[in-house]
Design a protein around this motif. Sequence first.
Motif, PDB file in Angstrom:
ATOM      1  N   THR A 156      -4.697  -1.098   6.473  1.00 17.16           N
ATOM      2  CA  THR A 156      -6.018  -1.242   5.873  1.00 17.16           C
ATOM      3  C   THR A 156      -6.698   0.084   5.567  1.00 17.16           C
ATOM      4  OG1 THR A 156      -7.174  -1.294   7.996  1.00 17.16           O
ATOM      5  CG2 THR A 156      -6.329  -3.381   7.166  1.00 17.16           C
ATOM      6  N   VAL A 157      -6.177   1.180   6.065  1.00 13.95           N
ATOM      7  CA  VAL A 157      -6.843   2.478   5.914  1.00 13.95           C
ATOM      8  C   VAL A 157      -6.455   3.139   4.595  1.00 13.95           C
ATOM      9  CG1 VAL A 157      -6.978   4.821   6.825  1.00 13.95           C
ATOM     10  CG2 VAL A 157      -7.059   2.881   8.379  1.00 13.95           C
ATOM     11  N   ILE A 158      -7.455   3.570   3.852  1.00 12.54           N
ATOM     12  CA  ILE A 158      -7.225   4.356   2.646  1.00 12.54           C
ATOM     13  C   ILE A 158      -7.915   5.703   2.818  1.00 12.54           C
ATOM     14  CG2 ILE A 158      -7.602   4.538   0.163  1.00 12.54           C
ATOM     15  CD1 ILE A 158      -5.648   2.346   0.894  1.00 12.54           C
ATOM     16  N   HIS A 159      -7.164   6.776   2.742  1.00 13.95           N
ATOM     17  CA  HIS A 159      -7.733   8.124   2.801  1.00 13.95           C
ATOM     18  C   HIS A 159      -7.724   8.700   1.394  1.00 13.95           C
ATOM     19  CE1 HIS A 159      -7.921  12.485   3.506  1.00 13.95           C
ATOM     20  NE2 HIS A 159      -8.580  12.146   4.603  1.00 13.95           N
ATOM     21  N   ALA A 160      -8.881   9.090   0.908  1.00 20.11           N
ATOM     22  CA  ALA A 160      -8.986   9.604  -0.455  1.00 20.11           C
ATOM     23  C   ALA A 160     -10.131  10.607  -0.547  1.00 20.11           C
ATOM     24  CB  ALA A 160      -9.217   8.450  -1.441  1.00 20.11           C
ATOM     25  N   ARG A 169      -2.339   2.980  -5.711  1.00 21.32           N
ATOM     26  CA  ARG A 169      -1.367   3.245  -4.653  1.00 21.32           C
ATOM     27  C   ARG A 169      -0.685   1.948  -4.226  1.00 21.32           C
ATOM     28  NH1 ARG A 169      -3.936   6.377  -0.804  1.00 21.32           N
ATOM     29  NH2 ARG A 169      -5.579   6.844  -2.313  1.00 21.32           N
ATOM     30  N   THR A 170       0.433   2.100  -3.546  1.00 19.51           N
ATOM     31  CA  THR A 170       1.175   0.953  -3.013  1.00 19.51           C
ATOM     32  C   THR A 170       1.317   1.102  -1.506  1.00 19.51           C
ATOM     33  OG1 THR A 170       2.435   0.642  -5.056  1.00 19.51           O
ATOM     34  CG2 THR A 170       3.353  -0.313  -3.043  1.00 19.51           C
ATOM     35  N   VAL A 171       0.978   0.043  -0.778  1.00 21.41           N
ATOM     36  CA  VAL A 171       1.056   0.020   0.680  1.00 21.41           C
ATOM     37  C   VAL A 171       2.292  -0.779   1.093  1.00 21.41           C
ATOM     38  CG1 VAL A 171      -0.086  -0.712   2.809  1.00 21.41           C
ATOM     39  CG2 VAL A 171      -1.449   0.157   0.893  1.00 21.41           C
ATOM     40  N   LYS A 172       3.150  -0.179   1.917  1.00 19.49           N
ATOM     41  CA  LYS A 172       4.325  -0.862   2.455  1.00 19.49           C
ATOM     42  C   LYS A 172       3.920  -1.547   3.761  1.00 19.49           C
ATOM     43  CE  LYS A 172       7.711   2.304   0.444  1.00 19.49           C
ATOM     44  NZ  LYS A 172       8.846   3.221   0.741  1.00 19.49           N
ATOM     45  N   PHE A 173       4.019  -2.852   3.776  1.00 21.42           N
ATOM     46  CA  PHE A 173       3.411  -3.677   4.818  1.00 21.42           C
ATOM     47  C   PHE A 173       4.471  -4.496   5.542  1.00 21.42           C
ATOM     48  CE2 PHE A 173       1.908  -8.062   5.488  1.00 21.42           C
ATOM     49  CZ  PHE A 173       0.865  -7.860   6.386  1.00 21.42           C
TER      50      PHE A 173
END
Length: 268
Positions: A156-160, A169-173
């Motif tokens: 759930t964390v997005i650093h920008a 972006r794509t998150v591998k979950f």
Amino acid sequence: MLRPPVLRLSYAFAGLLAVALPTASFAAAAPQSFKGEYTVSFLGLSVARATFSSRYDGDNYAINGTVSAAGLAKLFDDTKGTVSSKGTISGKQMRPQAFRADYTSGKKASVVDIRFANGAVTSTEVVPAPKKRDPKSWVPLGAGDLKSVLDPMAATVIHADSLDQVCGRTVKFYDGEMRANLTLTYASKGSISVRGYKGDTVTCRMGFEPVAGYRKGRKALNFLKDRSRMMVTFAPLGQTGVYAPIRATVGTQIGPLTISAGRFEAIN
């Protein structure tokens, strides 16, 4: 209605619920804590509530929460549980060490426990154990599927550097069974006011792509992959450079699911 797979953060709703739960900031000079309170609604009716607290101390993070059925859903499926995630932060990347979900549905208790090392999954325990899968219809996990993945909380964390850079972006979950990719693309900017936060937001359209650990031809997954409209709205956590979901919606085969924050604030 709320089902155990939702509380263990699996399958399609898992992708959305994971992205829609609160997290906190990256490493800072002093420990920082945050709290979020969320309501899950289906067809306009409240079906679940979630409360999460997170603490960041140096390069370490810990997130703990509770999720429970609410409203009319409790009449049909009185499910409740706890979830936790801990790990370290390296640069702009979350490095989970452990994820655990304990939940009950009626008298049935279930557990999902995932352990990580160096960005890869080292073990997964699911209780009760999954039933034997039909190799003709099941897409198994491959040797490389569990490398550089995030658990449902760390995902759930997005650093920008700014709101403009949150999407794209794509998150591998990985939720203990399914490996999926969650793709975020820019949709719009806006503003929101809830307890603890009033200010700017950015909304991303979310794409869902199952990779492995699922049954072929599952209608609900195909709908979410090909036809569902899923939107996630992010807001900043103070001046940390971290952005967390404050609202999310997903279209399902029988109506919209909405997750919205009633509280989104620092607590120290």
